[in-house]
Design an enzyme around this catalytic site. Structure first.
Site, short mmCIF file in Angstrom:
data_model
loop_
_atom_site.label_atom_id
_atom_site.label_comp_id
_atom_site.label_asym_id
_atom_site.label_seq_id
_atom_site.Cartn_x
_atom_site.Cartn_y
_atom_site.Cartn_z
N GLU A 79 0.73 -1.05 0.09
CA GLU A 79 0.12 -0.10 -0.04
C GLU A 79 0.77 1.26 -0.16
OE1 GLU A 79 -2.78 -0.50 3.18
OE2 GLU A 79 -4.08 -2.07 1.89
N CYS A 88 -2.22 -4.45 -5.38
CA CYS A 88 -2.63 -5.96 -4.75
C CYS A 88 -1.56 -7.03 -4.87
CB CYS A 88 -3.84 -6.49 -5.53
SG CYS A 88 -5.18 -5.48 -5.48
N GLU A 90 -1.73 -9.95 -5.87
CA GLU A 90 -1.70 -10.69 -7.25
C GLU A 90 -0.90 -10.03 -8.34
OE1 GLU A 90 -4.37 -10.01 -5.47
OE2 GLU A 90 -5.86 -11.46 -5.52
N CYS A 127 -9.65 -9.00 -7.21
CA CYS A 127 -10.35 -7.77 -7.55
C CYS A 127 -10.40 -7.65 -9.06
CB CYS A 127 -9.85 -6.49 -7.09
SG CYS A 127 -8.30 -6.02 -7.99
N1 THU Z 1 -6.16 -6.62 -2.11
C1 THU Z 1 -5.27 -7.58 -2.60
O1 THU Z 1 -4.02 -7.51 -2.47
N2 THU Z 1 -5.84 -8.55 -3.40
C2 THU Z 1 -7.22 -9.00 -3.33
O2 THU Z 1 -7.45 -9.84 -3.69
C3 THU Z 1 -8.35 -8.05 -2.82
C4 THU Z 1 -7.53 -6.93 -2.19
C5 THU Z 1 -5.59 -5.54 -1.21
C6 THU Z 1 -5.61 -4.23 -1.97
C7 THU Z 1 -5.61 -3.25 -0.67
O3 THU Z 1 -4.18 -3.22 -0.17
C8 THU Z 1 -6.24 -4.32 0.55
O4 THU Z 1 -6.16 -5.63 -0.01
C9 THU Z 1 -7.28 -3.78 0.91
O5 THU Z 1 -8.27 -3.77 -0.46
#
Ligand code: THU
Length: 177
Positions: A79, A88, A90, A127
């Site tokens: 983040e 994310c 992935e 997502c």
């Molecule tokens: N996030 C991921 O890394 N992967 C997902 O499949 C869903 C969401 C992260 C993005 C953000 O840093 C946190 O989770 C909350 O949304």
């Protein structure tokens, strides 16, 4: 068939024109029901959530891939104080795979998460942006990516190909590439 009224006939004809999108996935009660290889990969994904940098959401995601050549690569969400800059797990993972092992197909990716704020007892799924990125990697390597989705405990979903998660996808086919 209720064809007596014209409205009924019209709705029947409209129904014939409708198409349905559906896909199948496997559901397991917990990790103990998985094969040894899948259980190992999911355990890695659960553990690597520790490496996430998620001070803003406190939602720590871990993704671990096993490649066609047997290599294992991990990614976690990263983040940023400027929120949209965050990435994310992935997509961090896909970027690493593509850099370290270019064009090597990914067999399976396990995704898990941990959070101080919500219970990690059910699967989460990628997502929308990550679904698009996963599909690009599948198209690029011409090989399906299996997904294992689960929290730190509880149910596990296994999906045969990331493509299932993105109906009506926009792909390189449209660009003639
Ligand atoms: N996030 C991921 O890394 N992967 C997902 O499949 C869903 C969401 C992260 C993005 C953000 O840093 C946190 O989770 C909350 O949304």
């Amino acid at each position: 068939m209720p064809l007596r009224k014209p409205e009924a006939l019209l709705s029947y004809l409209l129904l014939l024109m409708e198409h349905k999108y559906e896909f199948q996935y496997e559901v397991f009660n917990d990790i103990s029901e998985l094969s040894e290889d899948d259980a190992w990969l999911l355990t890695e994904a659960r553990e690597v959530t520790e490496q996430a940098y998620a001070p803003y959401s406190n939602f720590h995601v871990g993704a671990v891939a096993i490649l066609e050549n047997g290599e294992v690569v991990a990614g976690t969400n990263q983040e940023n104080a400027s929120y949209p800059v965050g990435i994310c797990a992935e997509r961090v993972l896909l970027g690493s795979v593509a850099t370290i092992h270019p064009d090597v197909p990914i067999k399976t990716i396990a995704v898990s998460y941990n959070s101080e704020e919500v219970k990690s007892d059910h699967p989460i799924s990628p997502c929308g942006m990550c679904r698009q990125a996963l599909l690009e990697y599948e198209t690029r390597t011409k090989s399906p990516i299996r997904l294992i989705l689960s929290g730190q405990e509880g149910k596990v979903y296994i999906i045969k190909t990331a493509r299932f998660l993105l109906p009506f996808a926009f792909t390189s086919d449209e660009l003639n590439k």
